[in-house]
Design a protein around this motif. Structure first.
Motif, PDB file in Angstrom:
ATOM      1  N   UNK A  24       0.912  -1.251   0.043  1.00  0.00           N
ATOM      2  CA  UNK A  24      -0.058  -0.013   0.087  1.00  0.00           C
ATOM      3  C   UNK A  24       0.851   1.428  -0.010  1.00  0.00           C
ATOM      4  N   UNK A  25       1.893   1.385   0.694  1.00  0.00           N
ATOM      5  CA  UNK A  25       2.987   2.241   0.882  1.00  0.00           C
ATOM      6  C   UNK A  25       3.182   2.527  -0.599  1.00  0.00           C
ATOM      7  N   UNK A  26       3.624   1.510  -1.362  1.00  0.00           N
ATOM      8  CA  UNK A  26       4.312   1.713  -2.725  1.00  0.00           C
ATOM      9  C   UNK A  26       3.242   2.049  -3.759  1.00  0.00           C
ATOM     10  N   UNK A  27       2.196   1.670  -3.789  1.00  0.00           N
ATOM     11  CA  UNK A  27       1.162   1.722  -4.833  1.00  0.00           C
ATOM     12  C   UNK A  27       0.220   3.098  -4.728  1.00  0.00           C
ATOM     13  N   UNK A  28       0.395   3.684  -3.262  1.00  0.00           N
ATOM     14  CA  UNK A  28      -0.591   4.864  -3.100  1.00  0.00           C
ATOM     15  C   UNK A  28       0.264   6.200  -3.315  1.00  0.00           C
TER      16      UNK A  28
END
Length: 285
Positions: A24-28
């Motif tokens: 989630x950190x990387x995709x948002x």
């Protein structure tokens, strides 16, 4: 006994917001700080934004000076050079928050992330900072339409986050805030009574006034916004009509209606131009 305790803890975890995982950190690219009431009290957490505003610097017309300043500051920030917190103030609908969203659009590929924090949650700024400080990304904490009444808890939290805490400012976090008030607090006629002057006549603000300007002074960069002139407003309308695929002939035909639209709303602004362009395109395209 241990098995029952494990089941109880597992059950209690269902009432707690789940922390973001690495995917989630990387995709948002954008997040909102939320609070949820639970049996443990109100708990804050980061929520990824699924649909991020897709606006670019090129879409923002006739605020070139402000655009260039925030663009340069944000570029310095993502390149790990010294950069300032920014306060954007001025007339409503003139592009203040849009410039911040456009900055995310321009620099997300370079690791920039946006965290939107509502005014009532500003007391959580220290917790948000702790959560973001060890991440490799560069975060702009975005506070939109910021203003305070006297005595609000978020006021002191913001002052500490900017330049007043015993903790050093975190290298990977900046604060960008927008407001219709230059000094973020209401100003009253009675405040003028606190001014005093020297024997030579030089005037100095009193403690009340000093307190009201102390927060805005902690922002390193101030950007002021003003309503566009009539020809600038029409140019913004034309930009958005062209964005929606209308021809030059159709754009010229919309000029008089665009002026009436602004007159009926009592102001000319980029927001009013955008709203008119959507109305006109939907009606005439």
């Amino acid at each position: 006994m241990n098995e029952k305790l494990d089941r109880l803890l597992s059950h209690l975890e269902t009432f707690l917001p789940k922390p973001l995982d690495e995917a989630q950190w990387k995709s948002s690219t954008a997040f909102r700080w939320r609070r949820r009431d639970s049996i443990f009290g109100s708990i804050g957490f980061l929520q990824p934004v699924k649909h991020v505003a897709d606006i670019s610097y090129e879409d923002l017309q006739h605020i070139d000076r402000q655009r260039d300043a925030i663009k340069e500051n944000t570029r310095n920030f993502v390149q790990k050079k010294p950069a300032n917190n920014i306060l954007l103030t001025g007339a409503r609908g003139t592009g203040k928050s849009s410039l911040i969203k456009a900055s995310l659009h321009a620099f997300a590929k370079d690791g920039l992330r946006l965290v939107e924090v509502e005014k009532e949650h500003l007391a959580d700024l220290a917790d948000i900072t702790d959560l973001l400080a060890d991440r490799p990304e560069r975060f702009v904490v975005f506070c939109d339409d910021l203003s305070f009444e006297e005595g609000e808890s978020g006021y002191k939290a913001m002052k500490s986050a900017l330049d007043g805490s015993i903790s050093a400012q975190v290298d990977n976090i900046l604060i960008y805030a927008t407001s219709n008030r230059r000094h973020l607090l209401p100003e009253y006629m009675k405040d003028n009574q606190t001014y005093h002057h020297d024997d030579d006549g030089e005037i100095h603000p009193g403690e009340v006034v000093e307190e009201k300007i102390s927060l805005s002074e902690r922002f390193g960069l101030w950007l002021s916004f003003y309503p566009p002139k009539q020809d600038e407003y029409l140019a913004i309308v034309a930009h958005w009509l062209r964005h929606f695929g209308l021809s030059d002939v159709q754009i010229e035909a919309a000029r008089s209606e665009a002026l009436v639209w602004a007159l009926e709303r009592g102001s000319r602004s980029g927001r009013v131009a955008w709203q008119f362009a959507k109305h006109w395109t939907g009606t005439h395209a």
